[in-house]
Design a protein around this motif. Sequence first.
Motif, PDB file in Angstrom:
ATOM      1  N   VAL A  23       0.741  -1.162   0.463  1.00  0.00           N
ATOM      2  CA  VAL A  23       0.177  -0.376  -0.202  1.00  0.00           C
ATOM      3  C   VAL A  23       0.765   1.256   0.081  1.00  0.00           C
ATOM      4  O   VAL A  23       0.698   2.333  -0.784  1.00  0.00           O
ATOM      5  CB  VAL A  23      -1.129  -0.220   1.199  1.00  0.00           C
ATOM      6  CG1 VAL A  23      -1.594   1.278   0.905  1.00  0.00           C
ATOM      7  CG2 VAL A  23      -2.001  -1.181   1.234  1.00  0.00           C
ATOM      8  N   SER A  24       1.649   1.134   0.588  1.00  0.00           N
ATOM      9  CA  SER A  24       2.901   2.556   0.538  1.00  0.00           C
ATOM     10  C   SER A  24       3.265   2.647  -0.251  1.00  0.00           C
ATOM     11  O   SER A  24       3.704   3.659  -0.997  1.00  0.00           O
ATOM     12  CB  SER A  24       4.265   2.416   1.965  1.00  0.00           C
ATOM     13  OG  SER A  24       3.274   1.935   3.419  1.00  0.00           O
ATOM     14  N   LEU A  25       4.335   1.293  -1.221  1.00  0.00           N
ATOM     15  CA  LEU A  25       4.804   1.610  -2.749  1.00  0.00           C
ATOM     16  C   LEU A  25       3.598   2.307  -3.349  1.00  0.00           C
ATOM     17  O   LEU A  25       4.095   2.744  -4.283  1.00  0.00           O
ATOM     18  CB  LEU A  25       4.951   0.119  -3.253  1.00  0.00           C
ATOM     19  CG  LEU A  25       6.354  -0.125  -1.922  1.00  0.00           C
ATOM     20  CD1 LEU A  25       6.610  -1.764  -1.745  1.00  0.00           C
ATOM     21  CD2 LEU A  25       7.610   0.527  -2.996  1.00  0.00           C
ATOM     22  N   ALA A  26       2.296   2.331  -3.260  1.00  0.00           N
ATOM     23  CA  ALA A  26       1.205   2.144  -3.840  1.00  0.00           C
ATOM     24  C   ALA A  26       1.317   3.609  -3.682  1.00  0.00           C
ATOM     25  O   ALA A  26       0.949   4.298  -5.040  1.00  0.00           O
ATOM     26  CB  ALA A  26       0.015   0.990  -4.629  1.00  0.00           C
ATOM     27  N   CYS A  49      -4.407  -0.602  -2.990  1.00  0.00           N
ATOM     28  CA  CYS A  49      -3.476  -0.266  -3.876  1.00  0.00           C
ATOM     29  C   CYS A  49      -4.530   0.415  -4.553  1.00  0.00           C
ATOM     30  O   CYS A  49      -4.232   1.971  -5.090  1.00  0.00           O
ATOM     31  CB  CYS A  49      -2.505  -0.885  -4.024  1.00  0.00           C
ATOM     32  SG  CYS A  49      -1.290  -1.813  -2.881  1.00  0.00           S
ATOM     33  N   ARG A  50      -5.327  -0.393  -5.286  1.00  0.00           N
ATOM     34  CA  ARG A  50      -6.103   1.003  -6.503  1.00  0.00           C
ATOM     35  C   ARG A  50      -6.320   2.481  -5.286  1.00  0.00           C
ATOM     36  O   ARG A  50      -6.956   3.149  -5.945  1.00  0.00           O
ATOM     37  CB  ARG A  50      -7.686   0.153  -6.252  1.00  0.00           C
ATOM     38  CG  ARG A  50      -7.135  -0.566  -7.441  1.00  0.00           C
ATOM     39  CD  ARG A  50      -7.298  -1.753  -8.294  1.00  0.00           C
ATOM     40  NE  ARG A  50      -7.551  -2.741  -9.346  1.00  0.00           N
ATOM     41  CZ  ARG A  50      -7.867  -3.800  -9.900  1.00  0.00           C
ATOM     42  NH1 ARG A  50      -8.647  -4.062  -8.998  1.00  0.00           N
ATOM     43  NH2 ARG A  50      -6.788  -4.350 -10.348  1.00  0.00           N
ATOM     44  N   GLY A  53      -4.797   5.102  -6.032  1.00  0.00           N
ATOM     45  CA  GLY A  53      -4.454   5.164  -7.474  1.00  0.00           C
ATOM     46  C   GLY A  53      -4.000   4.993  -8.289  1.00  0.00           C
ATOM     47  O   GLY A  53      -3.057   5.021  -9.073  1.00  0.00           O
ATOM     48  N   ALA A  54      -3.157   3.429  -7.525  1.00  0.00           N
ATOM     49  CA  ALA A  54      -2.387   3.171  -8.628  1.00  0.00           C
ATOM     50  C   ALA A  54      -2.884   1.959  -9.325  1.00  0.00           C
ATOM     51  O   ALA A  54      -3.867   1.098  -9.056  1.00  0.00           O
ATOM     52  CB  ALA A  54      -1.162   2.446  -7.383  1.00  0.00           C
ATOM     53  N   LYS A  55      -2.332   1.376 -10.076  1.00  0.00           N
ATOM     54  CA  LYS A  55      -2.405  -0.289 -10.441  1.00  0.00           C
ATOM     55  C   LYS A  55      -1.766  -1.379 -10.050  1.00  0.00           C
ATOM     56  O   LYS A  55      -1.639  -1.053  -9.293  1.00  0.00           O
ATOM     57  CB  LYS A  55      -2.196  -0.405 -12.416  1.00  0.00           C
ATOM     58  CG  LYS A  55      -2.579   1.304 -13.059  1.00  0.00           C
ATOM     59  CD  LYS A  55      -1.598   0.675 -14.814  1.00  0.00           C
ATOM     60  CE  LYS A  55      -2.438   1.426 -15.750  1.00  0.00           C
ATOM     61  NZ  LYS A  55      -1.286   0.824 -16.566  1.00  0.00           N
ATOM     62  N   ALA A  56      -2.514  -2.086  -9.229  1.00  0.00           N
ATOM     63  CA  ALA A  56      -2.475  -3.297  -8.657  1.00  0.00           C
ATOM     64  C   ALA A  56      -3.211  -4.958  -9.217  1.00  0.00           C
ATOM     65  O   ALA A  56      -4.784  -4.388  -9.623  1.00  0.00           O
ATOM     66  CB  ALA A  56      -2.761  -3.046  -6.956  1.00  0.00           C
ATOM     67  N   ASP A  57      -2.667  -5.593  -8.926  1.00  0.00           N
ATOM     68  CA  ASP A  57      -3.182  -6.942  -9.612  1.00  0.00           C
ATOM     69  C   ASP A  57      -2.717  -8.044  -8.167  1.00  0.00           C
ATOM     70  O   ASP A  57      -1.987  -7.374  -7.863  1.00  0.00           O
ATOM     71  CB  ASP A  57      -3.076  -7.444 -10.540  1.00  0.00           C
ATOM     72  CG  ASP A  57      -3.561  -6.366 -11.958  1.00  0.00           C
ATOM     73  OD1 ASP A  57      -4.335  -6.799 -12.032  1.00  0.00           O
ATOM     74  OD2 ASP A  57      -2.645  -5.438 -12.336  1.00  0.00           O
TER      75      ASP A  57
END
Length: 264
Positions: A23-26, A49-50, A53-57
């Motif tokens: 989550v921090s990296l996102a 993570c999303r 505002g990040a892309k995450a899978d």
Amino acid sequence: MDPRGKNVWITGASSGIGRALAVSLAEAGARALVSARRADRLEETVAACRAKGAKADALPFDLADVTAVTGAAIQAARMLAGVDMLVCAGGVGMRGTALDTDSAVARRVFEVDFWGTVELARAVLPAMRARGSGQLVVVTGVLGKFGAPRRSFYSAAKHALHGWCDSLREELLGTGIEVTALVPGWVRTEISERALENDGMPHRKTDPGQRRGITPEECARRAMPAIVKGVPEQLIGGIECGSVYLNRIWPGLFRGMLRRRGIG
Ligand SMILES: NC(=O)c1ccc[n+]([C@@H]2O[C@H](COP(=O)([O-])OP(=O)(O)OC[C@H]3O[C@@H](n4cnc5c(N)ncnc54)[C@H](OP(=O)(O)O)[C@@H]3O)[C@@H](O)[C@H]2O)c1
């Protein structure tokens, strides 16, 4: 490495430190690929993570299964079009004794905590070397700096990780790849509840040290500058981190304290 715009793969991301790091990296602008075995919990991390505002899978797999590890590395490279940073936080704790822990349980701790991380790094880092940039972040722990009762194989696996990372870092000098060992003290996660007893059953208790520990979010917050700067090794935690220095300069005093107080 500044994670902004980078493709980051995080193991151990279904709970605790790995989840908080993801989550921090996102939040810092990375695209996150998160792994562990529990797919439902990984989806929660993806959503968190999303929400930043990040892309995450998610990419679930078992670190103890070497075929799954190499297969996951191929899949991750495809999903991310290259892994810029690999963060290895997957791990299992133990609460068995050095002599009486079932051999299969002892070996499992090594398979997950040492070989799972090492085989994954060996599958991912050659592409970073070919590109001339990348970062490996490995979550070890203070028990990779000293041993303690009922932690023998865990502590041995974490010591082994430190030795491997130190060697790797030197071998990779000049290749553009940074190797960062994060060394937490006590962090309030599920690790002690899920730690394996002599017979492989979960411990099912949160130990007092763990209860007094910092939160995974605080651990991730303190880890981020070390990740960005690519420092070789970063201790993160409370007073227990001082034990690492005390053990180095005054091991007799350290052992006395450990015997009087236990490790938490
Ligand atoms: N908490 C502490 O005080 C502390 C201190 C120092 C170091 N550490 C280290 O920090 C790392 C994260 O632990 P944590 O405290 O955050 O505990 P945690 O909440 O129990 O997290 C452990 C993570 O590892 C994953 N994992 C365990 N076995 C796995 C396997 N066979 N295959 C794939 N993934 C597996 C778990 O996911 P699944 O079960 O879903 O697979 C989970 O995501 C570990 O390496 C631990 O040794 C923790």
